[in-house]
Structures are given as C-alpha cells and as structure tokens.
Enzyme design. Structure first.
Site, short mmCIF file in Angstrom:
data_model
loop_
_atom_site.label_atom_id
_atom_site.label_comp_id
_atom_site.label_asym_id
_atom_site.label_seq_id
_atom_site.Cartn_x
_atom_site.Cartn_y
_atom_site.Cartn_z
N HIS A 153 151.39 58.14 62.62
CA HIS A 153 152.33 57.90 61.58
C HIS A 153 153.12 56.65 61.29
O HIS A 153 154.07 56.67 60.90
CB HIS A 153 153.21 59.02 61.61
CG HIS A 153 152.50 60.39 61.99
ND1 HIS A 153 152.24 61.24 60.76
CD2 HIS A 153 152.54 61.10 63.02
CE1 HIS A 153 151.68 62.48 61.38
NE2 HIS A 153 151.79 62.24 62.80
N LYS A 280 158.47 29.95 55.23
CA LYS A 280 157.59 30.85 55.19
C LYS A 280 156.32 30.48 55.98
O LYS A 280 155.91 29.29 55.71
CB LYS A 280 157.12 31.14 53.72
CG LYS A 280 158.46 32.14 53.02
CD LYS A 280 158.34 33.48 53.79
CE LYS A 280 157.33 34.43 53.69
NZ LYS A 280 157.51 35.07 52.26
#
Ligand code: ARG
Length: 463
Positions: A153, A280
């Site tokens: 999960h 980035k």
C-alpha cells in the site's frame, strides 16, 4: 505511385492520385525490403527446383535479388514493397523477373514478410531484455546487504534489501523473455505458398521454401495462412507487458529519486533540467518510459480492433497491422535501452534507505515472530506487538528503544536476545525462506538468473 505492374489488362485508367497515396503502404512497409527479397530468393529457387521456371531464370532472379539486397536501392514508385521489389527486379533482368510471381500472391508474400519481421524482432527484443537483466543481476549482487523498506500500500511494511527488490524486477524480465519465446515458437510457420487464399495449381514445395527461410514448419491451411495476424497480436501483447513492467519500475525510480524518498540520486547524464527552476533535476527518462507505455498498449488495441470483424481471408484492413507492430517494437527497444542505462547510473544511498527502514516499525512482525517462537500463539503475539507499537507511537520511540523491563510489561517471554531479533539486518538475514530477502536466498536466485542468461546466450537456446 503505381508502377503499372498490378493494373495491366484489367484497368482502362490509372488510379486517382489521392486514392493511390491513400492505398499505398510503401512509406512504411519499405522496412520489409530485406525480408521480401529473401522470400523472393527462396521462392525462385523452389520454382526452379520444381521445374516451374527454368534453372536459368531461377539463377538470374536469385542473383539479381541478392544484388539488390546488397545494394539497398532507393525505394519509391510502387504501391507497396512487394510490387516495388518485383518491378525493380524486372527493370534489372527483364522477362525472367516477370516470372517470379508464379504461384505467389502479395497476400502470402506480406504474411511472410511480416512474420519474418516479427521473428527478427523477437531476437532483438530478447537480446535487449537479456542485456538489461544482466545489468540488474550485476547491480543486485552489490546490494545483498543494502537494507531498505519493503512496502505494501506504499506504506512501510517489512525490511528487504535492494538486491531483493532488484531481483523482483529481474523476474519480470525473465518472464518477458520466456513469453517472447512462447510467441516466437507459435509464429514459426511459413505462410509462403498459401497464394492469394487457396494455394496454387503449380507443384510447389512449401516445405522447401520454409526450410530455406529458417522456419520450423509451414502454415497448414492456406486461408488461415494469409488471414492470420495472431502472431503479431501475441507479440504486441508481450510488448504491452514488457512496457507495463518497465512502467512499474519507472514509477519506483521516480519515487526513489524524489526528495521525499531520497533512496537514490539520478546521474547527471541521465536526467534533465527545468527551463525556469534552476535547482531541478528531473527523471524524464523514467517518466517517458511510463508515458510511452500508453503508445504500446494502443498498438495492441489497434491491431486487435483491426482483426476483430474480418471475414477470411485477406482484407486490405490488414495493411494496418504493420505500423502498429513497427511502432511498438521500436518504442519498446528504445525504452529498454534508455531505461537500463539510466538505472545502472543511479547512485543509491544506503544510509537513507536504512534510515527509512528504521522508521515505521518494520520489525514489528519480527517482534511477533519472536514471541511465537517462544510458544505464544501467533495471533496473541501479533496483539502484543501491536500494543507495543501503540505504546511506542505515544512516546515517539522505536521497538528496540524499549528497555527489557518495559517489554516484559507486555509479555514475560521477552529476553535479552530480543534486541538481536529486532535488529534490521538480523530481520533480513532471518528471512531465509526460499525466495526471501536473506542474502543467501537472494544469491541463490541471482545465480539461477545468471544461469538463465548464460543458457540464452551460450546455446542461443530459447528458454
Ligand atoms: N500492402 C499490402 C498489405 O500490407 C500487401 C498485400 C496486398 N494484397 C492485396 N490483395 N491488395 O497488406
């Protein structure tokens, strides 16, 4: 566009220009040139052997086609690659060239060429998959003791190792390789000699052409031989699953290289920048792999949809088969190469992975197992460990931070050796069940993968 080859006699007027462009497959089926020529050579040799054409014509055709194969002439001016090759042959050797199409149709010709392309693609895909698999096995061997969180999960669950995780990826690739081998075995039948749909009145030898072209057998029904595209659909399905696997791996790389996970850093050579945000460093390669998966799924559905309503035998709809498979094969090969190179350049942070594994009570199952080994039924052990987790959560502690006295407050079965049982490396080492993350178990798995690759490469065996 039309060389005139196909319309002589029946038609009084040339094909309309727009209709001709619309009808033509040459812009994309020119990729089948080499396969078409090889098919022509096998066919001519068989025709000559069976006395259907003279030995001299057979020799002239064979030599001219072999020369074309070596020269790779510029391809244009025909409806498709089949009429181009025939027209070019005839331009070179005259009348003998006009005899090649005896006992042959473009319908069995295209079925042959496309199968040869698919078979060739199987080899290329297998080689690319095996190369990636080899890289992963090598990388995994370096990380047999690199503890990381295993997830369910996407919640931290139990400790595993990076080697164990990468070896799971390896299994996907191994299945992909064997799936392609399965598809390959079924497509290994030669359709040449099926004619337009109903074979031929000439005394051809289909087994001879099949052998010459390297097929294991021949398509046993002429209607099916020209109409069947299962082999392409099956290969596309295998490609769709390869892409599903790459996409799942890509998703994990994207997660692992995020600041939130920070399990790995992207190599500069395999990451990209932003036009506005100077800081980035983006996982574009992985994202593109994930994105291109849609394209390959689309190709599978395009072909399945093309064939679904077609009566036997050949229908021109089938011309739509090629771009779907070409695109999917090209895309998958591109993705395999780019993704493999990016993955092996990742710089993994053992510290960050271990730190993440230490948070989130990944050893709670081990705590329960400890009590179960001491005789407490596992259901009760599970409840004790659960209560300990709750206690720790309130105090902001880990299980191994508790004193023996505190632990004994929950169960008298706890002893000093519980701390070893709760140590993450011990938790991993203890999971020595077959297929588990213990280094010995993973090594055994990696050895079997290495043997699989060696068999693939060494014997050219299709495992
Ligand atoms: N270009 C055609 C294709 O790709 C070749 C077969 C043409 N046959 C025909 N009967 N029109 O399917």
């Amino acid at each position: 566009m039309d060389s005139g080859l196909l319309r002589a006699g029946r038609f009084a007027a040339p094909l309309d220009g727009g209709a001709s462009d619309f009808n033509s497959s040459l812009p994309f089926d020119k990729r089948l040139f080499a396969f078409d020529v090889r098919g022509g050579i096998a066919h001519a040799q068989m025709l000559a052997e069976r006395g259907i054409i003279t030995k001299e014509d057979g020799k002239a055709i064979t030599e001219a086609l072999a020369a074309m194969l070596a020269e790779e002439p510029p391809i244009s001016g025909a409806e498709d690659i089949h009429s181009f090759v025939e027209a070019e042959l005839t331009r070179r050797i005259g009348e003998a060239g006009r005899r090649l199409h005896t006992a042959r149709s473009r319908n069995d010709q295209v079925a042959l060429d496309f199968r040869l392309y698919a078979l060739d693609s199987c080899e290329k895909l297998t080689a690319a998959l095996a190369a990636f698999l080899q890289k992963l096995v090598t990388l995994a061997r370096e990380h047999l003791r690199t503890v990381m969180p295993g997830y369910t999960h996407l919640q931290r669950a139990q400790p595993v190792t990076l080697a164990h995780h990468l070896a799971a990826w390896c299994q996907m690739l191994r299945r992909d390789i064997t799936r392609i081998a399965d598809a390959r075995a079924r497509m290994d039948e030669c359709p040449l000699g099926c004619g337009a749909l109903a074979g031929t009145t000439f005394p051809i030898d289909r087994h001879m052409t099949a052998r010459a072209l390297g097929f294991a057998g021949v398509c046993p029904n002429s209607l099916d031989g020209v109409a069947d595209r299962d082999f392409a659909a099956e290969l596309l399905a295998a490609l769709a699953l390869i892409m599903a696997h790459l996409s799942r791996m890509a998703e994990e790389v994207i997660l692992w290289t995020s600041s939130e996970f920070a399990f790995a850093a992207l190599d500069d050579a395999h990451s990209t920048g932003s036009s506005m945000m100077p800081q980035k460093k983006n996982p574009d390669i992985a994202e593109l792999v994930r994105g291109k998966t849609g394209r390959v799924y689309g190709s599978l559905f395009a072909l399945l949809t093309v064939v679904k309503g077609l009566p036997l035998a050949y229908n021109k709809d089938l011309q739509e088969d090629k771009e779907a498979l070409f695109s999917a094969v090209d895309t998958t090969l591109l993705c395999l190469d780019a993704f493999a190179a990016m993955v092996v350049s990742l710089v993994f942070s053992k510290e960050n992975m271990l730190r993440a594994a230490k948070m989130g009570f990944l050893n709670a199952t081990d705590c329960a197992d400890y009590l179960a080994r001491r005789g407490l039924p596992f259901r009760d052990s599970h409840a004790v460990a659960g209560a300990l987790v709750r206690f720790c959560l309130e105090g902001g502690m880990a299980l191994e931070d508790l004193t023996l006295e505190q632990l004994r407050g929950f169960s008298p079965l706890f002893d000093e050796d519980v701390y070893a049982a709760l140590d993450l490396h011990e938790c991993v080492n203890g999971r020595a069940s077959y297929g588990g993350p213990a280094p010995a178990a993973v090594t055994e798995h990696l050895d079997s993968l290495a043997a699989f690759i060696a068999r693939l490469r060494g014997e050219g065996e299709r495992v």
